[in-house]
Design a protein around this motif. Structure first.
Motif, PDB file in Angstrom:
ATOM      1  N   ASP A   1     105.573  73.293  92.580  1.00 44.88           N
ATOM      2  CA  ASP A   1     105.503  74.707  92.965  1.00 44.88           C
ATOM      3  C   ASP A   1     106.898  75.234  93.293  1.00 44.88           C
ATOM      4  O   ASP A   1     107.655  74.619  94.052  1.00 44.88           O
ATOM      5  CB  ASP A   1     104.612  74.878  94.198  1.00 44.88           C
ATOM      6  CG  ASP A   1     103.209  74.343  93.971  1.00 44.88           C
ATOM      7  OD1 ASP A   1     102.281  75.140  93.943  1.00 44.88           O
ATOM      8  OD2 ASP A   1     103.065  73.101  93.836  1.00 44.88           O
TER       9      ASP A   1
ATOM     10  N   ILE B   1     108.582  79.122  94.166  1.00 47.89           N
ATOM     11  CA  ILE B   1     108.374  80.561  94.371  1.00 47.89           C
ATOM     12  C   ILE B   1     109.745  81.200  94.536  1.00 47.89           C
ATOM     13  O   ILE B   1     110.455  80.942  95.509  1.00 47.89           O
ATOM     14  CB  ILE B   1     107.498  80.819  95.611  1.00 47.89           C
ATOM     15  CG1 ILE B   1     106.138  80.129  95.449  1.00 47.89           C
ATOM     16  CG2 ILE B   1     107.325  82.312  95.844  1.00 47.89           C
ATOM     17  CD1 ILE B   1     105.316  80.100  96.725  1.00 47.89           C
TER      18      ILE B   1
ATOM     19  N   LYS C   1     107.483  88.956  98.317  1.00 52.63           N
ATOM     20  CA  LYS C   1     108.381  89.085  97.167  1.00 52.63           C
ATOM     21  C   LYS C   1     109.375  90.218  97.447  1.00 52.63           C
ATOM     22  O   LYS C   1     108.979  91.326  97.835  1.00 52.63           O
ATOM     23  CB  LYS C   1     107.571  89.405  95.910  1.00 52.63           C
ATOM     24  CG  LYS C   1     108.379  89.542  94.638  1.00 52.63           C
ATOM     25  CD  LYS C   1     108.723  88.205  94.031  1.00 52.63           C
ATOM     26  CE  LYS C   1     109.340  88.384  92.630  1.00 52.63           C
ATOM     27  NZ  LYS C   1     109.800  87.108  92.076  1.00 52.63           N
TER      28      LYS C   1
ATOM     29  N   HIS D   1      99.851  82.451  96.913  1.00 53.64           N
ATOM     30  CA  HIS D   1     100.126  81.413  95.908  1.00 53.64           C
ATOM     31  C   HIS D   1      99.190  80.230  96.132  1.00 53.64           C
ATOM     32  O   HIS D   1      99.113  79.685  97.239  1.00 53.64           O
ATOM     33  CB  HIS D   1     101.585  80.938  96.020  1.00 53.64           C
ATOM     34  CG  HIS D   1     101.893  79.747  95.177  1.00 53.64           C
ATOM     35  ND1 HIS D   1     102.142  79.836  93.823  1.00 53.64           N
ATOM     36  CD2 HIS D   1     101.981  78.416  95.486  1.00 53.64           C
ATOM     37  CE1 HIS D   1     102.393  78.630  93.342  1.00 53.64           C
ATOM     38  NE2 HIS D   1     102.294  77.748  94.323  1.00 53.64           N
TER      39      HIS D   1
ATOM     40  N   ASP E   1     101.429  78.125  88.696  1.00 48.29           N
ATOM     41  CA  ASP E   1     102.705  78.790  88.449  1.00 48.29           C
ATOM     42  C   ASP E   1     102.769  80.107  89.223  1.00 48.29           C
ATOM     43  O   ASP E   1     101.748  80.762  89.462  1.00 48.29           O
ATOM     44  CB  ASP E   1     102.860  79.069  86.951  1.00 48.29           C
ATOM     45  CG  ASP E   1     104.240  79.585  86.624  1.00 48.29           C
ATOM     46  OD1 ASP E   1     105.171  78.754  86.552  1.00 48.29           O
ATOM     47  OD2 ASP E   1     104.399  80.810  86.463  1.00 48.29           O
ATOM     48  N   GLN E   2     103.986  80.507  89.596  1.00 46.20           N
ATOM     49  CA  GLN E   2     104.156  81.740  90.364  1.00 46.20           C
ATOM     50  C   GLN E   2     103.613  82.958  89.623  1.00 46.20           C
ATOM     51  O   GLN E   2     103.167  83.921  90.242  1.00 46.20           O
ATOM     52  CB  GLN E   2     105.635  81.953  90.713  1.00 46.20           C
ATOM     53  CG  GLN E   2     105.879  83.148  91.619  1.00 46.20           C
ATOM     54  CD  GLN E   2     107.350  83.342  91.972  1.00 46.20           C
ATOM     55  OE1 GLN E   2     108.214  82.595  91.506  1.00 46.20           O
ATOM     56  NE2 GLN E   2     107.637  84.349  92.790  1.00 46.20           N
TER      57      GLN E   2
ATOM     58  N   ASP F   1     100.258  84.140  90.780  1.00 48.73           N
ATOM     59  CA  ASP F   1     100.053  84.537  92.179  1.00 48.73           C
ATOM     60  C   ASP F   1      99.435  85.925  92.257  1.00 48.73           C
ATOM     61  O   ASP F   1      99.710  86.804  91.414  1.00 48.73           O
ATOM     62  CB  ASP F   1     101.384  84.516  92.933  1.00 48.73           C
ATOM     63  CG  ASP F   1     101.932  83.109  93.077  1.00 48.73           C
ATOM     64  OD1 ASP F   1     101.211  82.162  92.719  1.00 48.73           O
ATOM     65  OD2 ASP F   1     103.074  82.958  93.543  1.00 48.73           O
TER      66      ASP F   1
END
Length: 714
Positions: free
Chosen positions: A199, A201, A221, A235, A240-241, A244
């Motif tokens: 992971d 981010i 973000k 998440h 995968d980001q 999200d």
């Protein structure tokens, strides 16, 4: 030439202990050294009334790759290095003094969270902390949570902005910044195995929260251009980001977001904050897919903070209480403000800065007449007792108290002459225990120093406080060279805490003074209100008037006052350099916010829109005219200036590098004196400077050498 009758200038430069004498060293100017000259290119910036010429606008390069811009920055650094080359030995001596005061090995007081006790450790010869934990016995079952030295190995700059333990107490999510733009990448690592999960981010803020089942991480973000923190995502581990999910989007660009897990561990709190308003939204941690709901919907100029204990929310709020009051409400009726009950009422003379709720009592950090205190109350709001504090002026703060069932209160104490301490107080026995006091090397003895808390009348009749400290010796007589400091913005109080580096100046006969100018919150909310927006000039006037007071009352040598401030405090430095240049022998402006109007007119620049309620919105004619009247870059004029030492970082995300570079370029062109102007640009870091524990003090040594070599002898 003799500096008074007790001080030899050479001694000030050479030794941390003053010796008698009346000979000053000859000054050795750098022959033929000319400062850089930046090109002037016509560029007009539209304003609320008329356009303004900004001939150095071209220095702004958001990509930080323009060869012409980089050449100018390198030329400034080369000039500064040559100008300061003769002080290399002094810089090294200062660096060794300052770092010798730091203990080679140092541990924080362990804090229990869940089944483990966590603490931060520094090891000899290493620049970064190691975070460790243990269950029962440190020597028997200790584990490394994060070794930042290992993480930082391949980076010029490295910082861990935050780390949070998962509910299973094995995984740790941490936010790393490798550029110094405060744009973080969140990674997840197993404490037991050391394995880093796949992971990743990116483009995140540092705040992190886990769901109760440990399957989800909540994060914020950042907007890639403005760097505003306005979108909360969820998440799922192992994905995968790009998959999200958006949880909450802030639509008001004057607000910014941050996350935390509630102290009770029942909620994830989303904090939406502007300069003078906020809102808190909650997600139950055992319902990670639930939509966030506000505890209390936002209202203009309403602020609140919250603690959750049992089935009750406790709110510290300015609702009908400028200096705050403490209120409570059952969990199910939090959004009904009519159901809130007063616990500790608003008092005009007492500012409630912080609070903590325990099962058996409540602790408030209060300020009265600028003096901090910790008072205990019962759950009906009745005063119980005060935690005794002897040292004043002092900095007093609640420490980490994660367990509401605890029978002791942890707090932190520091003063201008007393190193930082972590203490515990047991209400039942009225016992204070020192859990840890910072070790200060180099033969430091607090009994050699004296501190005072004074007040003076500013030009409008308002009493303004000053905290000061100096070395108390019979052979230090008369007014002293002075390092005067202030910040004065955002309601941040400039606390009189222990600064080990300043001892190098105190031991050379300096007075260190903090002028508690308006714009901070040292004297309550009104102190902040009197130093922002259309009252901002009070901040500048307070500092100038305080400097004059120190000289008039015999505390400061009027020929050797050095003023210092950083960021918003750097704005203050820019203003006083323009408006009272004869008052200061030198001005130190760290990462200064000096191009106020241009920055606040451009909503693409990070943080601009979130600061309209601090400085004003220059799209409005009245605010534009007021801000323009003090903006340091706009008010540079053909006059003599004091010696100036200015710093910036190429990757600064708070005050962009081009502000101080433009300011210095215009100063070089217009100033009429022969005093020195040094611009030190860190090409590897940002707003906070170098990331290493020791390496940052290279910059402090450079600054102090600049000051010491420019003391004016009599």
């Amino acid at each position: 030439m003799c500096y008074q009758h007790w001080m030899r200038l050479g001694a000030i430069l050479a030794f941390p202990t003053l010796i008698l004498g009346c000979e000053a060293p000859e000054e050795t100017p750098v022959q033929g050294l000319e400062p850089p000259v930046a090109d002037r290119i016509e560029h007009w910036v539209d304003g609320a009334t008329t356009p303004r010429l900004d001939e150095y606008y071209w220095i702004r390069d958001d990509s930080r790759s323009n060869p012409k811009v980089l050449a100018l920055l390198e030329a400034e650094n080369a000039y500064g290095s040559k100008l300061m080359a003769a002080s290399q030995a002094l810089q090294q001596r200062l660096f060794e003094e300052i770092t010798t005061r730091l203990p080679p090995e140092d541990d924080s007081v362990p804090v229990q969270i869940g089944d483990f006790h966590y603490y931060r450790a520094y090891e000899a010869g290493l620049e970064y902390p190691i975070y460790r934990r243990f269950k029962n016995e440190r020597a028997l079952d200790e584990e490394v949570v994060l070794d930042v030295n290992q993480l930082a190995k391949s980076h010029d700059y490295y910082a861990v902005g935050n780390w949070v333990i998962a509910p299973n107490e094995d995984l740790v999510a941490y936010a790393e910044d490798t550029v110094s733009r405060r744009i973080y990448t969140i990674r997840i690592q197993s404490i037991k195995s050391g394995a880093v999960l796949d992971d990743r981010i990116e483009g995140a803020a540092p705040s992190i929260a886990w769901s109760g089942d440990g399957q989800y991480v909540f994060y914020i973000k950042k907007n890639p251009e403005t760097l505003l923190e306005q979108a909360v995502f969820r998440h799922r581990l192992g994905t995968d980001q790009s998959q999200d999910e958006l949880v909450y989007q802030e639509v008001d660009n004057t607000f910014s977001l941050w996350l935390e897990e509630s102290r009770s561990r029942h909620f994830v709190f989303i904090h939406a904050s502007s300069t003078d308003s906020n809102e808190i939204l909650a997600i139950p941690r055992d319902q990670p897919l639930a939509s966030p709901t506000p505890l209390l919907a936002r209202r203009d100029q309403l602020e609140y903070r919250v603690r959750h204990v049992g089935d009750t929310f406790y709110f510290l709020t300015n609702l009908k209480a400028p200096n705050y009051q403490l209120m409570s409400v059952t969990q199910t009726r939090a959004g009904d403000i009519s159901a809130w009950e007063e616990l500790i009422a608003f008092r005009p003379a007492v500012y409630i800065e912080d609070f903590e709720i325990f099962d058996d009592f409540i602790v408030l950090k209060e300020l009265e007449a600028g003096r901090p205190r910790l008072h205990l109350y019962d759950h009906q709001g009745q005063f119980l007792q005060a935690i005794p504090v002897k040292d004043q002026p002092a900095t007093l703060d609640l420490a980490a108290n994660p367990q509401s069932a605890a029978q002791t209160v942890r707090y932190e104490l520091s003063s201008l002459k007393t190193p930082d301490s972590t203490l515990s107080y047991t209400p039942k026995s009225d016992e204070v225990r020192i859990l840890k006091q910072a070790e200060i090397g180099g033969g430091f003895d607090p009994e050699r120093y004296e501190s005072h808390y004074l007040t003076f009348k500013a030009r409008d009749g308002v009493d303004v406080p000053i905290s000061l400290v100096y070395r108390n010796r019979d052979d230090f007589m008369g007014p002293r060279p002075t390092y005067a400091y202030a910040y004065g913005a955002y309601g941040y109080a400039t606390d009189p805490y222990f600064r080990s580096s300043i001892v190098s100046l105190l031991d050379r006969g300096f007075l260190f003074a903090i002028i508690h100018v308006r714009g901070g919150q040292e004297l309550g909310r009104q102190w902040y209100e009197q130093g922002r927006l259309l009252n901002k000039r009070n901040t500048f006037n307070d500092f100038i008037d305080g400097s004059r007071y120190l000289a008039a009352e015999g505390w400061s040598d009027p020929d050797n006052i050095f003023a210092a401030g950083g960021s918003a405090g750097g704005l203050l430095m820019g203003v006083i350099a323009n408006e009272a240049p004869d008052l200061y022998q030198g001005v130190i402006a760290h990462v200064p916010f000096v191009d106020v109007v241009t920055t606040m007119l451009d909503d693409r620049i990070p943080l601009t829109t979130s600061e309209y309620r601090e400085w004003g919105d220059p799209r409005e004619p009245e605010a534009y005219a007021y801000m323009l009247s003090y903006s340091p870059y706009d008010q540079v004029k053909a006059q003599d200036y004091p010696h100036l030492f200015v710093t910036t970082g190429l990757y600064d995300s708070q005050v962009q590098y081009f502000e101080p570079v433009k300011w210095v370029s215009r100063l070089r062109r217009l100033k009429t004196d022969r005093n020195d102007l040094v611009l030190d640009i860190d090409m590897r870091s940002g707003h906070s400077g170098p990331s290493g524990r020791f390496e940052r003090y290279q910059k402090t040594a450079l600054e102090y050498a600049f000051i010491l070599e420019r003391i004016q002898a009599r």
